[in-house]
Design an enzyme around this catalytic site. Structure first.
Site, short mmCIF file in Angstrom:
data_model
loop_
_atom_site.label_atom_id
_atom_site.label_comp_id
_atom_site.label_asym_id
_atom_site.label_seq_id
_atom_site.Cartn_x
_atom_site.Cartn_y
_atom_site.Cartn_z
CB CYS A 163 2.68 6.65 2.10
SG CYS A 163 0.76 7.32 2.01
CG HIS A 303 5.46 2.47 5.14
ND1 HIS A 303 5.69 3.84 4.74
CD2 HIS A 303 4.12 2.28 4.93
CE1 HIS A 303 4.73 4.38 4.37
NE2 HIS A 303 3.71 3.58 4.35
CD GLU A 314 6.92 -2.04 7.20
OE1 GLU A 314 6.33 -1.34 7.61
OE2 GLU A 314 8.20 -1.58 6.84
CE LYS A 333 4.88 6.58 7.73
NZ LYS A 333 5.99 5.81 7.17
CG HIS A 338 1.79 8.12 7.09
ND1 HIS A 338 2.74 8.52 6.49
CD2 HIS A 338 1.05 6.93 6.57
CE1 HIS A 338 2.59 7.65 5.28
NE2 HIS A 338 1.83 6.82 5.53
CG PHE A 397 -3.21 4.57 0.01
CD1 PHE A 397 -3.03 3.63 0.78
CD2 PHE A 397 -4.06 5.58 0.52
CE1 PHE A 397 -3.54 3.49 1.87
CE2 PHE A 397 -4.77 5.56 1.48
CZ PHE A 397 -4.52 4.48 2.30
#
Lengths: 410, 81
Positions: A163, A303, A314, A333, A338, A397
């Site tokens: 991502c 993110h 985050e 998002k 996503h 990830f």
């Protein structure tokens, strides 16, 4: 302190191919309106999934027969977005082919080709094998196709960092330009992973929203009732070149990549470090690269996946850099879903528009910000801000972190 | 399998892969005339294998130099022999 003109990396072309249209303005307008395209996907024998796909009519009619037959869907999306970015830049003729680079972020890559190829072999045995499985399905296929289409004979790289891929492609593309390894770089991300096998895998991890009764409200970053992400797909590309060269050729500058940084959590293969330490370090280093103090940042495009763990970690990384009275934070998002490795590139486009318009789009679907999230989340309506750069974070990830600092055209 | 039968099957496959009108194909038509690259030739052979599994694997020990459509037809016939 601003870098000298021959070290500044500017954006002279922007192209997108996404659920919200094939123009950056359409994406931006959907951001301001918080317009989600999330819908349900039914596959026999599988749970119902929430997805935000690119409409087929936005893809196939824009490709020739050979592209429709020999490009995996992810390469199709990349080709369309990259082609639009090149057109927006007025072509790449100003750089010789060996001075043209391509850097593409890939997450799941050519899964649709691989899935179909495997199914045929399982059904027919060895005779079902396809000579197209590898060239269409390999992770670097999208980058190689974009290079072929634009006669880019310089560095051609695929950044497979899940991502964070789209953002890391832009960071590494900007590095190539700043270092002079390429005169112009097409950098972006592409993802087309709406596939039952991948959806099932994310679902089994508990990473996806199960808000099936209200798909458009499912992706809700920072909301107290968030329950996971919505898988979308798409692609976005930027044409990057040095400021002095762009100015010399009279190019229209859309924005600037002021700074960037990349770190790794080295904590867990998929869970974020709950303290967000490496993410915080990444923000710190990106600001340093851009020679900016935290107080000079106008806003943050987080993110913000809408998963329980990401959003809290985050927020801690943001507070560690900006304090509790930091700049306004949005997570786009909420309306896009996503798009994995495409998301950082799509968010870079939104951040450039945000910097140019001095406006922060609201985070979609947030009814109540999670009390554990101690940052100023923009909700309900767009917010005007003073001029200044936008920090765009992408985390993937594997513990992949990348932060871009993006400026407007000024 | 006769040469005419293989010619007809390969014509169908060329139509599917290359979008060429099988009626325009002759023994002497070159793959270059058809704008077929090496991967598309392999794709055509793999489709022929799917239709005639007894021919598989076609070209596993490497392909001879196939220039014309007729070369491909005879290569398939030889494999069947």
């Amino acid at each position: 302190m601003t870098r000298p003109d021959d070290e500044r990396v500017v954006v002279t072309g922007v192209g997108v191919c996404c659920a919200h249209g094939d123009e950056p303005e359409a994406l931006w307008s959907a951001a301001l309106d918080r317009r989600s395209r999330t819908t349900t996907l039914e596959v026999e024998g599988f749970p119902t999934f929430l997805v935000s796909p690119v409409p087929d009519e936005s893809i196939e009619p824009h490709l020739d027969r050979k592209q429709r037959r020999y490009l995996d869907r992810v390469s199709m999306l990349a080709s369309l977005a990259a082609g639009r970015a090149v057109a927006d830049a007025g072509g790449l003729d100003h750089a010789e082919p060996p001075d043209r680079g391509v850097v593409v972020g890939a997450g799941i890559a050519g899964i649709q080709t691989m899935d179909a190829a495997l199914a045929k072999v399982y059904e027919h045995g060895a005779v079902g094998g396809s000579p197209l499985a590898v060239p269409m399905g390999m992770p670097n296929a999208a980058a190689a196709q974009v290079a072929l289409q634009h006669e880019a004979r310089g560095p051609c790289l695929t950044v497979a960092t899940a991502c964070a891929g789209g953002a890391q492609a832009i960071a590494n593309g900007a590095s190539l330009v700043r270092r002079g390894e390429a005169e112009v770089v097409l950098a972006g991300g592409a993802e087309a992973a709406i596939n039952k096998f991948i959806l099932l895998g994310f679902n089994k991890m508990g990473a996806m929203s199960r808000r099936l009764d209200d798909p458009e409200a499912a992706s809700r970053p920072f909301d107290v009732d968030r329950d996971g992400f919505v898988l979308s797909e798409g692609s976005a590309f930027l044409v990057l070149e040095r400021f002095d060269r762009a100015r010399a050729r009279g190019a229209t500058v859309r924005g600037e990549v002021l700074g960037w940084a990349q770190t790794s959590d080295a904590f867990h293969i998929v869970a974020p470090d709950p303290e967000g330490a490496s993410a915080a370090e990444c923000i710190r280093r990106a600001l340093r690269d851009a020679a900016l103090e935290p107080g000079e940042v106008a806003s943050i495009n987080a993110h913000g996946t809408s998963t329980k763990l990401n959003d809290v970690a985050e927020a801690k990384a943001i507070v560690a850099n900006f304090g509790r009275e930091g700049p306004p934070v949005t997570a786009t998002k909420g309306f896009t879903g996503h798009a994995l490795a495409a998301s950082g590139a799509l968010e870079a486009v939104l951040s450039i528009w945000s910097a140019n318009e001095a406006t922060v789009p609201p985070t979609a679907n947030v009814a109540e910000v999670d009390p554990e999230i101690d940052v100023d989340v923009v909700i309900d309506a767009p917010r005007s801000v003073g001029p200044g750069p936008v920090v765009s974070s992408s985390f993937g990830f594997g513990g992949q972190n990348c932060v871009l600092v993006l400026g407007g055209a000024a | 399998m006769t040469e005419a039968e293989v010619f007809e099957v390969l014509g169908d496959v060329a139509n599917e892969v290359l979008a060429v009108d099988p009626a325009t194909l002759t023994d002497a038509t070159t793959l270059e005339d058809l704008d077929a690259d090496s991967l598309q030739l392999l794709e055509m052979l793999s489709i022929v294998e799917m239709r005639f599994p007894e021919l598989a694997p076609l070209g596993e020990d490497g392909l001879p130099d196939l220039v014309t459509f007729g070369d491909v037809v005879r290569f398939i016939l030889d494999s069947a022999a």
